[in-house]
Scaffold this motif. Structure first.
Motif, short mmCIF file in Angstrom:
data_model
loop_
_atom_site.label_atom_id
_atom_site.label_comp_id
_atom_site.label_asym_id
_atom_site.label_seq_id
_atom_site.Cartn_x
_atom_site.Cartn_y
_atom_site.Cartn_z
N LYS A 5 30.51 46.13 28.83
CA LYS A 5 31.14 46.35 29.51
C LYS A 5 31.66 44.06 28.94
O LYS A 5 31.19 44.10 28.02
CB LYS A 5 31.28 44.83 30.73
CG LYS A 5 30.50 45.57 32.09
CD LYS A 5 31.84 46.17 32.82
CE LYS A 5 31.24 46.84 33.92
NZ LYS A 5 32.80 47.78 35.05
N ASP A 89 36.77 43.09 30.95
CA ASP A 89 36.41 43.66 32.21
C ASP A 89 35.86 42.30 33.06
O ASP A 89 36.18 42.24 34.65
CB ASP A 89 34.49 44.28 31.94
CG ASP A 89 35.29 46.15 31.31
OD1 ASP A 89 36.16 46.93 31.67
OD2 ASP A 89 34.60 45.87 29.76
N TYR A 90 35.38 40.89 32.53
CA TYR A 90 35.31 39.91 33.29
C TYR A 90 35.39 38.66 32.67
O TYR A 90 35.45 38.75 30.80
CB TYR A 90 33.44 39.82 33.32
CG TYR A 90 32.66 40.91 33.94
CD1 TYR A 90 32.98 42.00 34.73
CD2 TYR A 90 31.08 40.77 33.69
CE1 TYR A 90 32.59 42.81 35.27
CE2 TYR A 90 30.78 41.95 34.19
CZ TYR A 90 30.98 43.07 35.28
OH TYR A 90 29.77 43.92 35.79
N LYS A 111 45.36 40.61 37.02
CA LYS A 111 45.25 41.90 37.36
C LYS A 111 45.93 42.81 36.85
O LYS A 111 46.14 44.01 36.72
CB LYS A 111 46.78 40.94 38.43
CG LYS A 111 46.72 42.30 39.23
CD LYS A 111 47.72 41.21 40.74
CE LYS A 111 48.73 42.23 41.31
NZ LYS A 111 47.72 44.03 42.02
N GLY A 114 44.46 44.94 33.83
CA GLY A 114 43.00 45.24 34.38
C GLY A 114 41.68 45.11 34.43
O GLY A 114 40.53 45.93 33.79
N VAL A 115 41.59 43.33 34.38
CA VAL A 115 40.74 42.92 34.49
C VAL A 115 39.56 43.35 35.69
O VAL A 115 40.70 43.81 37.28
CB VAL A 115 40.81 41.11 34.31
CG1 VAL A 115 39.31 40.02 34.71
CG2 VAL A 115 41.07 40.86 33.21
N GLU A 116 38.79 43.48 36.13
CA GLU A 116 37.86 43.47 37.06
C GLU A 116 37.26 42.53 37.73
O GLU A 116 37.33 43.00 39.05
CB GLU A 116 36.67 44.45 36.50
CG GLU A 116 35.68 45.32 37.57
CD GLU A 116 34.34 46.06 36.73
OE1 GLU A 116 33.57 46.31 38.03
OE2 GLU A 116 34.17 46.11 35.64
N ARG A 117 36.84 41.74 37.10
CA ARG A 117 36.45 40.42 37.83
C ARG A 117 36.37 39.15 36.78
O ARG A 117 37.17 39.09 36.27
CB ARG A 117 35.12 40.51 37.71
CG ARG A 117 34.18 39.33 38.45
CD ARG A 117 32.72 39.48 38.53
NE ARG A 117 32.27 40.55 39.03
CZ ARG A 117 30.31 40.61 39.26
NH1 ARG A 117 29.78 40.09 38.55
NH2 ARG A 117 29.92 42.23 39.08
N LEU A 158 41.13 41.34 42.57
CA LEU A 158 40.26 40.76 41.75
C LEU A 158 38.71 40.74 41.81
O LEU A 158 38.57 40.32 43.27
CB LEU A 158 40.40 39.87 40.66
CG LEU A 158 41.42 40.10 39.90
CD1 LEU A 158 41.45 38.50 39.07
CD2 LEU A 158 42.00 40.93 39.06
N ASP A 159 37.75 41.32 41.33
CA ASP A 159 36.12 41.34 41.73
C ASP A 159 36.05 39.32 41.81
O ASP A 159 36.88 38.92 40.49
CB ASP A 159 35.25 41.55 41.22
CG ASP A 159 34.95 42.91 41.96
OD1 ASP A 159 35.99 43.75 43.30
OD2 ASP A 159 34.84 43.72 41.39
N ARG A 209 27.91 40.01 42.32
CA ARG A 209 29.29 40.81 42.44
C ARG A 209 30.52 40.19 44.06
O ARG A 209 29.70 40.71 44.58
CB ARG A 209 29.68 42.27 42.05
CG ARG A 209 31.17 42.58 42.56
CD ARG A 209 31.19 44.22 42.36
NE ARG A 209 32.28 45.36 43.02
CZ ARG A 209 32.53 46.07 43.82
NH1 ARG A 209 31.67 45.61 45.04
NH2 ARG A 209 33.90 46.06 44.57
N ASN A 210 31.42 39.78 43.49
CA ASN A 210 31.82 39.88 44.63
C ASN A 210 31.06 38.00 46.56
O ASN A 210 30.61 38.33 47.12
CB ASN A 210 32.35 40.53 45.89
CG ASN A 210 33.68 41.05 45.82
OD1 ASN A 210 34.49 40.99 44.63
ND2 ASN A 210 34.00 42.42 45.72
#
Length: 316
Positions: A5, A89-90, A111, A114-117, A158-159, A209-210
């Motif tokens: 990541k 990613d983060y 957003k 394409g960021v994950e968290r 997003l997370d 996560r979350n």
């Protein structure tokens, strides 16, 4: 073999941000990027202490030599932020309290990129609870804003990882030390450096996560225990005043607007929180037993005492 990541750190030249980048490099589990403001953009500070531009440039150059990707953007403009965040990613935000609003454009850009968290700058109380405590003050206003930011992160799909870290020791050791309550309640204690150090370990843990992950990045103890250690290192008594919630509210009401008033608001909030609530929880003791905060015997002489002197000068 899984793909690594990529973690991007915003506000990376502050105390927490720098420590976060250094720990990411030492940990070597993630690829590392830093997002920097376009030249000339004003930053905010909770203490009034700002890093000089030439010092930042030296730090960026050093990180680049060690494999960090440095990306510059107009951090107020989505069109500039989106390409700067692509491949992330983060996204970790280490902005100070008074720059909380600078995270709004980051959320939308994350957003679109394409960021994950998204890891927003929290690192204090559990704001979901503080927003409902009875006394209005500047810190409670910040708490409501931080809760709103988390809702925006969720709405963006997003997370998130929320990292409350209790009280930052360096902000509360000026003498006479204003103790929150009778000194016998256990608190989560952190420093900016240890907050930065613990972030990569939290990100690497699947339970983050979350999740809200309240940590004691440096120590988990009472005011009296902390001050006794300090007294032993200084070889003298530390002047202190034990202040009730009513005392904190009175002092807060009399204080002029500015950084110190927000810090006094933390005292109001802390003395309204009953012991045993997860505000003072020690998530890292459960999930990160191998993580160790900086030993207090090292921390006080090498970091806390000089930092207290700097902050006293900055706050007048």
């Amino acid at each position: 073999m899984t793909n690594r990541k990529t973690v991007t750190v915003f506000a990376a030249t502050g105390v927490a941000g720098s420590a976060c980048v250094e720990e990411l490099l030492r940990q070597d589990l993630f690829d590392v990027q830093v997002l920097v403001r376009a030249s000339g953009q004003q930053e905010k500070s909770s203490s009034g202490l700002l890093n000089a531009e030439d010092g930042k440039k030296k730090r960026w150059d050093d990180w680049q030599r060690r494999g960090v990707v440095v990306r510059s953007a107009d951090v107020t403009d989505h069109a500039s932020l989106i390409p700067a965040l692509e491949g992330t990613d983060y996204l970790v935000s280490c902005v100070p309290l008074f720059a909380t609003e600078s995270q709004y454009p980051l959320i939308w850009a994350a957003k679109e990129a394409g960021v994950e968290r998204f890891v927003p700058s929290e690192f204090g109380f559990i704001y979901d609870w503080e927003q409902f405590w009875p006394t209005d003050n500047a810190h409670k206003t910040a708490a409501r804003q931080k809760v709103f930011i988390r809702k925006m992160i969720e709405m963006a799909g997003l997370d998130f990882t929320i990292i409350p870290a209790g009280l930052w020791i360096e902000y509360f050791m000026a003498e006479p030390v204003a103790v929150m309550g009778d000194g016998n309640t256990r608190f989560s204690w952190s420093t900016g450096r240890d907050v930065g150090r613990i972030i990569p370990h939290i990100l690497a843990h699947p339970a983050s996560r979350n999740a809200v992950c309240p940590v004691a990045a440096t120590a988990y103890c009472t005011w009296n225990e902390l001050l006794e250690i300090r007294e032993g290192l200084l070889g003298r008594k530390v002047a202190r005043n034990y202040l009730s919630n009513e005392d904190w509210k009175r002092i807060y009401a009399a204080a002029p607007d500015g950084p110190m008033k927000a810090i006094l608001g933390i005292g109001v909030a802390a003395t309204e929180c009953p012991e045993g609530m997860a505000l003072w929880a020690n998530w890292n003791a459960l999930h990160l037993p191998g993580f160790r905060g900086t030993p207090l015997e090292t921390l006080f002489p090498e970091y806390i005492e000089p930092r207290v002197s700097e902050l006293q000068g900055a706050l007048g």
